[in-house]
Design a protein around this motif. Structure first.
Motif, PDB file in Angstrom:
ATOM      1  N   LEU A 344       0.837  -1.201   0.000  1.00 14.80           N
ATOM      2  CA  LEU A 344       0.000   0.000   0.000  1.00 14.80           C
ATOM      3  C   LEU A 344       0.872   1.252   0.000  1.00 14.80           C
ATOM      4  O   LEU A 344       0.580   2.230  -0.703  1.00 14.80           O
ATOM      5  CB  LEU A 344      -0.918  -0.008   1.221  1.00 14.80           C
ATOM      6  N   ARG A 345       1.936   1.240   0.792  1.00 12.95           N
ATOM      7  CA  ARG A 345       2.831   2.393   0.819  1.00 12.95           C
ATOM      8  C   ARG A 345       3.483   2.634  -0.544  1.00 12.95           C
ATOM      9  O   ARG A 345       3.723   3.766  -0.938  1.00 12.95           O
ATOM     10  CB  ARG A 345       3.904   2.187   1.886  1.00 12.95           C
ATOM     11  N   LYS A 346       3.740   1.547  -1.280  1.00 15.03           N
ATOM     12  CA  LYS A 346       4.401   1.677  -2.566  1.00 15.03           C
ATOM     13  C   LYS A 346       3.438   1.975  -3.715  1.00 15.03           C
ATOM     14  O   LYS A 346       3.749   2.743  -4.614  1.00 15.03           O
ATOM     15  CB  LYS A 346       5.161   0.378  -2.880  1.00 15.03           C
ATOM     16  N   GLU A 347       2.255   1.338  -3.660  1.00 14.84           N
ATOM     17  CA  GLU A 347       1.361   1.356  -4.819  1.00 14.84           C
ATOM     18  C   GLU A 347       0.054   2.091  -4.605  1.00 14.84           C
ATOM     19  O   GLU A 347      -0.766   2.175  -5.503  1.00 14.84           O
ATOM     20  CB  GLU A 347       1.058  -0.090  -5.236  1.00 14.84           C
ATOM     21  N   GLY A 348      -0.186   2.617  -3.411  1.00 11.58           N
ATOM     22  CA  GLY A 348      -1.434   3.345  -3.179  1.00 11.58           C
ATOM     23  C   GLY A 348      -2.612   2.416  -2.988  1.00 11.58           C
ATOM     24  O   GLY A 348      -2.518   1.410  -2.304  1.00 11.58           O
ATOM     25  N   GLY A 349      -3.732   2.721  -3.636  1.00 13.78           N
ATOM     26  CA  GLY A 349      -4.994   2.033  -3.359  1.00 13.78           C
ATOM     27  C   GLY A 349      -5.249   0.798  -4.170  1.00 13.78           C
ATOM     28  O   GLY A 349      -6.391   0.537  -4.569  1.00 13.78           O
ATOM     29  N   SER A 350      -4.208   0.001  -4.472  1.00 12.55           N
ATOM     30  CA  SER A 350      -4.402  -1.166  -5.338  1.00 12.55           C
ATOM     31  C   SER A 350      -4.876  -2.404  -4.581  1.00 12.55           C
ATOM     32  O   SER A 350      -4.985  -3.476  -5.159  1.00 12.55           O
ATOM     33  CB  SER A 350      -3.100  -1.498  -6.074  1.00 12.55           C
ATOM     34  N   ASP A 351      -5.127  -2.287  -3.289  1.00  8.04           N
ATOM     35  CA  ASP A 351      -5.590  -3.409  -2.470  1.00  8.04           C
ATOM     36  C   ASP A 351      -6.890  -3.008  -1.775  1.00  8.04           C
ATOM     37  O   ASP A 351      -6.920  -2.747  -0.583  1.00  8.04           O
ATOM     38  CB  ASP A 351      -4.511  -3.764  -1.442  1.00  8.04           C
ATOM     39  N   PRO A 352      -8.000  -2.951  -2.537  1.00  4.75           N
ATOM     40  CA  PRO A 352      -9.244  -2.465  -1.920  1.00  4.75           C
ATOM     41  C   PRO A 352      -9.689  -3.292  -0.727  1.00  4.75           C
ATOM     42  O   PRO A 352     -10.255  -2.746   0.236  1.00  4.75           O
ATOM     43  CB  PRO A 352     -10.265  -2.529  -3.063  1.00  4.75           C
ATOM     44  N   GLN A 353      -9.401  -4.589  -0.730  1.00  9.45           N
ATOM     45  CA  GLN A 353      -9.842  -5.398   0.398  1.00  9.45           C
ATOM     46  C   GLN A 353      -9.061  -5.109   1.675  1.00  9.45           C
ATOM     47  O   GLN A 353      -9.500  -5.471   2.766  1.00  9.45           O
ATOM     48  CB  GLN A 353      -9.749  -6.889   0.059  1.00  9.45           C
ATOM     49  N   LEU A 354      -7.928  -4.436   1.573  1.00 11.39           N
ATOM     50  CA  LEU A 354      -7.233  -4.018   2.783  1.00 11.39           C
ATOM     51  C   LEU A 354      -8.053  -2.966   3.534  1.00 11.39           C
ATOM     52  O   LEU A 354      -8.052  -2.928   4.766  1.00 11.39           O
ATOM     53  CB  LEU A 354      -5.844  -3.465   2.443  1.00 11.39           C
ATOM     54  N   PHE A 355      -8.791  -2.144   2.782  1.00 14.69           N
ATOM     55  CA  PHE A 355      -9.657  -1.158   3.435  1.00 14.69           C
ATOM     56  C   PHE A 355     -10.900  -1.827   4.019  1.00 14.69           C
ATOM     57  O   PHE A 355     -11.392  -1.424   5.076  1.00 14.69           O
ATOM     58  CB  PHE A 355     -10.023  -0.047   2.438  1.00 14.69           C
ATOM     59  N   ALA A 356     -11.393  -2.856   3.346  1.00 19.22           N
ATOM     60  CA  ALA A 356     -12.476  -3.651   3.936  1.00 19.22           C
ATOM     61  C   ALA A 356     -11.994  -4.308   5.223  1.00 19.22           C
ATOM     62  O   ALA A 356     -12.721  -4.362   6.225  1.00 19.22           O
ATOM     63  CB  ALA A 356     -12.957  -4.702   2.931  1.00 19.22           C
ATOM     64  N   LEU A 357     -10.746  -4.810   5.217  1.00 19.54           N
ATOM     65  CA  LEU A 357     -10.159  -5.390   6.423  1.00 19.54           C
ATOM     66  C   LEU A 357     -10.060  -4.351   7.530  1.00 19.54           C
ATOM     67  O   LEU A 357     -10.352  -4.649   8.700  1.00 19.54           O
ATOM     68  CB  LEU A 357      -8.776  -5.956   6.101  1.00 19.54           C
ATOM     69  N   PHE A 358      -9.670  -3.138   7.170  1.00 20.20           N
ATOM     70  CA  PHE A 358      -9.519  -2.097   8.182  1.00 20.20           C
ATOM     71  C   PHE A 358     -10.865  -1.753   8.822  1.00 20.20           C
ATOM     72  O   PHE A 358     -10.954  -1.547  10.036  1.00 20.20           O
ATOM     73  CB  PHE A 358      -8.898  -0.836   7.565  1.00 20.20           C
TER      74      PHE A 358
END
Length: 809
Positions: A344-358
């Motif tokens: 996420l730090r390198k690529e920005g918002g390319s992992d939408p499920q990480l926000f679902a996890l959060f």
């Protein structure tokens, strides 16, 4: 049922590396007992906390603030005249009393488990207490005592959907499997350790106290008891605090248990179960608390692990599964959580499920820290404690100028309204304690509390007038009563809890406030805009903090008076009070736009002395209030955006967890989903430890290290919910109001809307496809999607389905 990739990516934190320090440990909790579990292949440490384990006491004999009407008038005269130095000097004399035993929440002890490889016995002697282990905190490298090959491979995981924490170590055929949970149903911390190899479970268990008064004793061959007292010398005099008693019981299948050097030693077992209970004397009216832990572990032993686990799941799972969320495919979803954060730090918002996890992690932390019957609400670190705030000028307490409030910002929207009930009870206590402060400090009826509080009923101004005279701190917290009512429409709660507390707050402000001699507006003061400074003239003439009528105060008072007027009318009472409220509302100051196009933070268009400041309190009008909206007050919305842009352009911006969350919340309310996502990405990627706990950076507000502060977790949860759904009193529900381009396809179920409704949404290619509204109270609801609006009449128990154009299906 087989778990799909979206669920797996949004409900599990997992790691293939050991926890080397507290910021890598994983949290469990049952609403009262908490633990951060630092698991490594051959070692496990439970950093144990309990929500009532506080130092300090109620210092009733200490002189209180004794300003009164005459002193208040003198201070105001100076401030109205522009003599801010004179007003501050008088305020320090009248409104800055001593506070010797405020106290702080403290961690209790570490439970240290050392595992033996291939059945041999371990030795845990050495420094760091009985367990020989001093776990590293936020700023330390730590050690895990890994032994290497016989324990590889290794995995540790927290399943948010079940609240089960697991760790596995060792090769196939001799894998050691550890499972742990904090049971709310049975009020115990429970662990089971098993091995694929017969007789493969061998370990020692010791307890290391974390407060000066702490003792451990063996009880028979299979139990340890501990007792302690929460004392420290930074926030109190070292002699006062809550006492605790706890007990750990062991049972095994096969093998043996014995006591050696104050530790429990298990050798050659097939399986071992650990049961931990603890109680304190906080608010205890008898000595029954001294026996509580012994009785609790005895009951746990009689039930056994499987029954305790089943009861835990039956209690927890229905609450967690109220909300599901899928924000689209994530190629990183199967990676360890720390690697996802790095990407996420390198690529920005390319992992939408990480926000679902959060979001789901925020819900998990709410359930782990604040249940319906919890004795106290969430403090600065929830129910956990990394020890950093306690040893500095900070305190692990109830900050009332955004932190405690933010802990509960998402609670109603993410369908966990019962978790606010400990806060509602705390507010009732705060109101009772605040009556004395209102009388002594201001000569007024009703109640008041300032910038922070504790578990001893502290409501007076803070240590220094520069930040401690935030006169609406208690009122800000009491806004959560309004939120709880507006979501659930529980008339009994309104009549018996919320209205009595809010009515007394209104009585205080009606008496305390004064008419500004220049403008004719009804204003508060002396007061702060937390915790900011201003230049009243040229910068070289100095900066000040106290003024009359800061914007935050006026926004909060307007919310209070308006709600009390509505509630009094609904409850058909307080006719005289209603008349006073109508008159007062008519002369409250309006929100103002300054010369730079910004929303004014103070009544006057002062220059900010710290334009990089972390607080943005005056934007409460935008979130969580609805006094500013893009549709109804476009000029004020534009001014709020200017305020945000000005703050973000500062090179020295105080970049901490709650500020990042606030930026996200404000941009979500401005319908700017991409900007909101930028800030929530920054929060998750840059302001969270590996265990996804949010933190405040070293060097800000006197912090010596990165300090765990949990409000960022809850603030970030609120941001994600606000991006997908917003609701207002009166039944307005706005669908996908701030959907970012990075989440083109997804679905969410079970979010709550004001008016006692639930909402399910699905969308594709950035457009709504279906919406289901379930209503639990009758009324008129208005659905909004972009510029489209439709109204419908709902009944209790109704289900209403709409397509992507808001047509009824």
């Amino acid at each position: 049922m087989k778990e799909n990739a979206a669920e797996r990516g949004s409900t599990r934190l997992w790691y293939d590396k050991p926890a080397t320090a507290w910021p890598q440990g994983l949290p469990v909790g049952n609403g009262r007992i908490g633990a951060v579990v630092m698991a490594a292949p051959d070692r496990e440490v439970w950093n144990l906390t309990e929500s009532t384990y506080w130092s300090g006491r109620a210092d009733e004999g200490v002189p209180a603030a004794t300003g009164g009407k005459a002193a208040l008038a003198a201070i105001r005269e100076r401030l109205f005249a522009g003599d801010y130095a004179g007003g501050d000097r008088l305020a320090k004399q009248a409104l800055q009393p001593p506070k010797p035993n405020f106290g702080t929440h403290l961690a209790m002890c570490d439970v240290v488990i050392e595992f033996a490889g291939s059945g041999e016995e371990t030795d845990v002697g050495g420094p760091g207490g009985p367990g020989g282990f001093a776990p590293a905190r936020s700023g330390e490298p730590g050690r895990t005592g890994m032994s290497g090959g016989s324990f590889a491979p290794f995995r540790r995981e927290l399943d948010l959907a079940t609240a089960l924490l697991t760790a596995t170590a060792g090769p196939p055929g001799s894998t050691l499997v550890r499972e742990l949970f904090a049971s709310h149903a049975d009020d115990v911390l429970v662990s089971r350790i098993g091995s694929e190899a017969a007789g493969g479970v061998s370990f020692t268990l010791a307890i290391a106290g974390l407060t000066p008064e702490f003792a451990v004793s063996a009880e028979g061959d299979a139990a340890l008891e501990f007792r302690g007292r929460a004392t420290e010398t930074v926030h109190s005099d070292g002699t006062c605090g809550v006492m605790c008693r706890g007990r750990i019981e062991l049972e095994t299948r096969g093998g043996s248990i014995r006591v050696q050097n104050g530790r429990l030693v298990v050798t050659g077992a097939d399986e071992a179960c650990i049961y931990l209970a603890v109680a304190t004397d906080y608010r205890s009216e008898s000595r029954a608390w001294e026996r509580a832990a012994r009785l609790q572990t005895a009951l746990a032993l009689s039930k056994g692990y499987e029954r305790l686990r089943a009861s835990h799941l039956a209690d927890y799972e229905p609450l967690f599964r109220r909300v599901s969320i899928d924000l689209g495919f994530s190629r990183a979803a199967d990676l360890p959580t720390d690697q996802r954060m790095q990407l996420l730090r390198k690529e920005g918002g390319s992992d939408p499920q990480l926000f679902a996890l959060f979001l789901q992690y925020g819900r998990y932390l709410t359930l782990a820290g604040s249940r319906e019957d919890s004795p106290l609400p969430l403090h600065l670190q929830g129910v956990w404690n990394d020890g950093e705030a306690c040893r500095m000028g900070w305190s692990c307490d109830y900050h009332l100028d955004v932190n405690t409030e933010m802990n509960y910002y998402p609670t109603e929207a993410v369908h966990l309204g019962e978790s606010q009930l400990p806060l509602m009870r705390y507010l009732e206590d705060l109101a009772r304690a605040g009556r004395k402060t209102a009388r002594d400090a201001y000569g007024s009826p009703g109640w008041v509390a300032h910038v922070f509080s504790n578990v001893w009923g502290f409501t007076e101004p803070g240590w220094d007038t520069s930040w401690g005279l935030n006169v609406t701190g208690g009122l800000w917290l009491a806004m959560q009563m309004i939120e709880h009512y507006r979501y659930g429409l529980d008339r009994a709660f309104l009549e018996k809890q919320a209205y009595p507390v809010l009515r007394e707050a209104a009585l205080f402000f009606l008496d305390y406030m004064t008419v500004h001699p220049k403008y004719g507006w009804l204003v508060t003061g002396p007061s702060n805009s937390p915790e900011n400074h201003f230049y009243p003239g040229r910068p070289e003439e100095g900066h000040w903090q106290l003024s009359m009528g800061p914007t935050l105060d006026q926004v909060l008072v307007r919310e209070l008076f308006t709600f009390c007027l509505e509630a009094a009318e609904l409850l058909e009472g307080d006719v005289d009070l209603r008349e006073r409220l109508v008159s007062a509302i008519s002369i409250l100051p309006p929100l103002q736009v300054g010369q730079k196009g910004q929303l004014q933070e103070w009544l006057e268009d002062f220059e900010e002395a710290q334009p990089e400041h972390r607080h943005l309190s005056h934007l409460f009008a935008l979130y969580p209030a609805h006094q500013i909206t893009p549709e109804e007050t476009p000029e004020l919305a534009a001014a709020a955006r200017v305020t945000l842009e000005n703050r973000m352009q500062q090179d020295e911006l105080e970049d901490i967890e709650f500020t990042a969350a606030l930026f996200g919340l404000f941009f979500a309310r401005l319908r700017d989903g991409d900007r909101a996502l930028k800030h929530i990405s920054h929060l998750v990627g840059e302001l969270c430890f590996d265990n996804l706990f949010s933190y405040s950076k070293a060097g800000i507000a006197g912090a010596e290290t990165n300090i765990f502060v949990i409000d960022g977790n809850f603030g970030g949860t609120a941001v994600i919910a606000e991006m997908l759904l917003q609701s207002r009193p009166g039944g307005e529900i706005r669908l996908l109001p701030a959907l970012p381009a990075a989440w083109p396809t997804g679905r969410v179920t079970g979010l709550r809307a004001k008016g006692n409704a639930e909402v399910d949404l699905a969308w594709e290619a950035g457009r709504l496809t279906t919406a289901m509204i379930r209503t639990h109270s009758p009324g008129t609801f208005t659905l909004c999607l972009g510029d489209r609006r439709i109204a419908f009449e709902a009944e209790t128990g109704g289900e209403y389905r709409f397509d992507g154009a808001l047509a009824r299906q």
